[in-house]
Design a protein around this motif. Structure first.
Motif, PDB file in Angstrom:
ATOM      1  N   ARG A  78     -68.084  12.104 -42.690  1.00  0.00           N
ATOM      2  CA  ARG A  78     -67.499  10.934 -42.022  1.00  0.00           C
ATOM      3  C   ARG A  78     -68.605  10.078 -41.437  1.00  0.00           C
ATOM      4  N   ARG A  79     -68.394   8.755 -41.468  1.00  0.00           N
ATOM      5  CA  ARG A  79     -69.244   7.840 -40.697  1.00  0.00           C
ATOM      6  C   ARG A  79     -68.340   6.878 -39.946  1.00  0.00           C
ATOM      7  N   GLY A  80     -68.551   6.808 -38.656  1.00  0.00           N
ATOM      8  CA  GLY A  80     -67.705   6.009 -37.789  1.00  0.00           C
ATOM      9  C   GLY A  80     -66.494   6.778 -37.312  1.00  0.00           C
ATOM     10  N   LEU A  81     -66.111   6.566 -36.058  1.00  0.00           N
ATOM     11  CA  LEU A  81     -64.911   7.210 -35.529  1.00  0.00           C
ATOM     12  C   LEU A  81     -63.665   6.521 -36.076  1.00  0.00           C
ATOM     13  N   PRO A  82     -62.621   7.278 -36.344  1.00  0.00           N
ATOM     14  CA  PRO A  82     -61.364   6.647 -36.756  1.00  0.00           C
ATOM     15  C   PRO A  82     -60.698   5.965 -35.566  1.00  0.00           C
ATOM     16  N   GLY A  83     -59.777   5.069 -35.868  1.00  0.00           N
ATOM     17  CA  GLY A  83     -58.946   4.498 -34.826  1.00  0.00           C
ATOM     18  C   GLY A  83     -59.200   3.048 -34.491  1.00  0.00           C
TER      19      GLY A  83
END
Length: 258
Positions: A78-83
Motif C-alpha cells: 500500500r502507498r497512502g492511507l485510505p479514506g
C-alpha cells in the motif's frame, strides 16, 4: 530481525550519514521519513550498493517515506492511507518483508493550531486509526514505524509545560495515540524502557542534544502477533551527534525469528 525507523530530514542531503549508519548498524528493515525528494531523485543505486533494496513514495521538497530491506526487495502492499482521495501528500507506505508487514509513516506536524494544518493532522490520524484496526484484524505480525509527530506523555518531552499549545502535545493528538494502544498495539520503546526518559528528537539550536532537551516522537508499534517476539529496542543517539546528521535519531527493535 532488526527493524528501524529513521527520519532522515533529506535523504540526498544526508546520504553519507545514512550510508554510514546502515554500514555500522546493519538493520534488516529500515523505515525512512521526510525524504524531501521526488520519486526520480530517490538514491536507489547508492542504497543498492550498500546492500539494500527499497520501495518509496517520494514528493518534491517535502514529506516522502520509504522502506529498505537488506538483501531482499520489500513487497509493496500500500502507498497512502485510505479514506481521502484528495490527500496527495507522501506520508505512508507499506510493504511485506520476511513475513512481517511493515509500514513507514510520517504524520503531519499540525502547527499552528488551531487551524487547517491541525485539522488535517487530526483527520489523518483518524484515518490511521481506522487502517491500523484493519491491519490488526488480519492477525499477522505488523509493525507501524515512523515519525508520528506525537508526544504521548509528559515524560516524553524535556519540559512539558512549554509544549501545552503545540500540536505535537495537544490532548486530541495524544488521545489518538492512546486509542492506537487501546486497539492492541504495543509501544516497543516504552515497553523496553518503562520508567526512563527516552528521546528520539533534539532541535539543532541551544545545545538541545548536549542538554538532553529532547522529545519522543518516533515510534514503533507492534501488533499482538509481533509483540511477543520483541527482544530489544533502542535509540541510536550517537549518530544524532555527528556533523550534518538529522535532528532525529534512528529508533530500532529486534524481533525474534518466527
Amino acid at each position: 530481525m532488526r527493524i528501524a525507523t529513521y527520519n532522515v530530514n533529506g535523504v540526498n542531503g544526508r546520504l553519507d550519514t545514512l550510508l554510514a549508519w546502515l554500514e555500522e548498524t546493519r538493520p534488516d528493515v529500515v523505515c525512512l521519513q521526510e525524504l524531501k525528494a521526488p520519486e526520480e531523485k530517490f538514491p536507489e543505486t547508492a542504497l543498492r550498493r550498500a546492500g539494500y533494496e527499497a520501495v518509496w513514495h517520494g514528493q518534491s521538497r517535502w514529506n516522502g517515506v520509504a522502506i529498505l530491506a537488506r538483501g531482499r526487495r520489500p513487497i509493496e502492499t500500500r502507498r497512502g492511507l485510505p479514506g481521502d482521495r484528495g490527500d496527495i501528500q507522501s506520508r505512508y507506505v507499506e510493504a511485506a518483508v520476511n513475513g512481517v508487514l511493515v509500514a513507514s509513516l510520517y504524520a503531519p506536524n499540525g502547527n499552528p493550531q488551531p487551524g487547517p494544518k491541525f485539522e488535517f493532522k487530526t483527520a489523518w490520524l483518524a484515518r490511521l486509526e481506522q487502517h491500523a484496526e484493519s491491519l490488526l484484524a488480519t492477525g499477522q505480525p505488523v509493525v507501524l514505524a515512523g515519525d508520528f509527530n506525537i508526544i504521548p506523555e509528559p515524560r516524553d518531552v524535556y519540559a512539558p509545560e512549554r509544549w501545552l499549545d503545540d500540536a505535537l502535545f495537544h490532548p486530541n493528538v495524544r488521545a489518538a495515540y492512546a486509542r492506537l494502544l487501546a486497539q492492541g498495539w504495543t509501544d516497543a520503546l516504552r515497553t523496553r524502557f518503562p520508567d526512563e526518559r527516552v528521546y528520539t528528537f533534539w532541535k539543532y539550536w541551544r545545545g538541545a542534544l548536549e542538554r538532553d532537551a529532547g522529545l519522543r516522537i518516533d515510534h514503533l508499534l507492534l501488533s499482538p502477533a509481533a509483540a511477543p517476539r520483541l527482544r530489544d529496542a533502542g535509540v541510536d543517539r550517537a549518530f544524532r551527534a555527528r556533523a550534518g546528521a538529522s535532528d532525529h535519531a534512528a529508533v530500532w527493535v529486534e524481533l525474534a525469528e518466527a
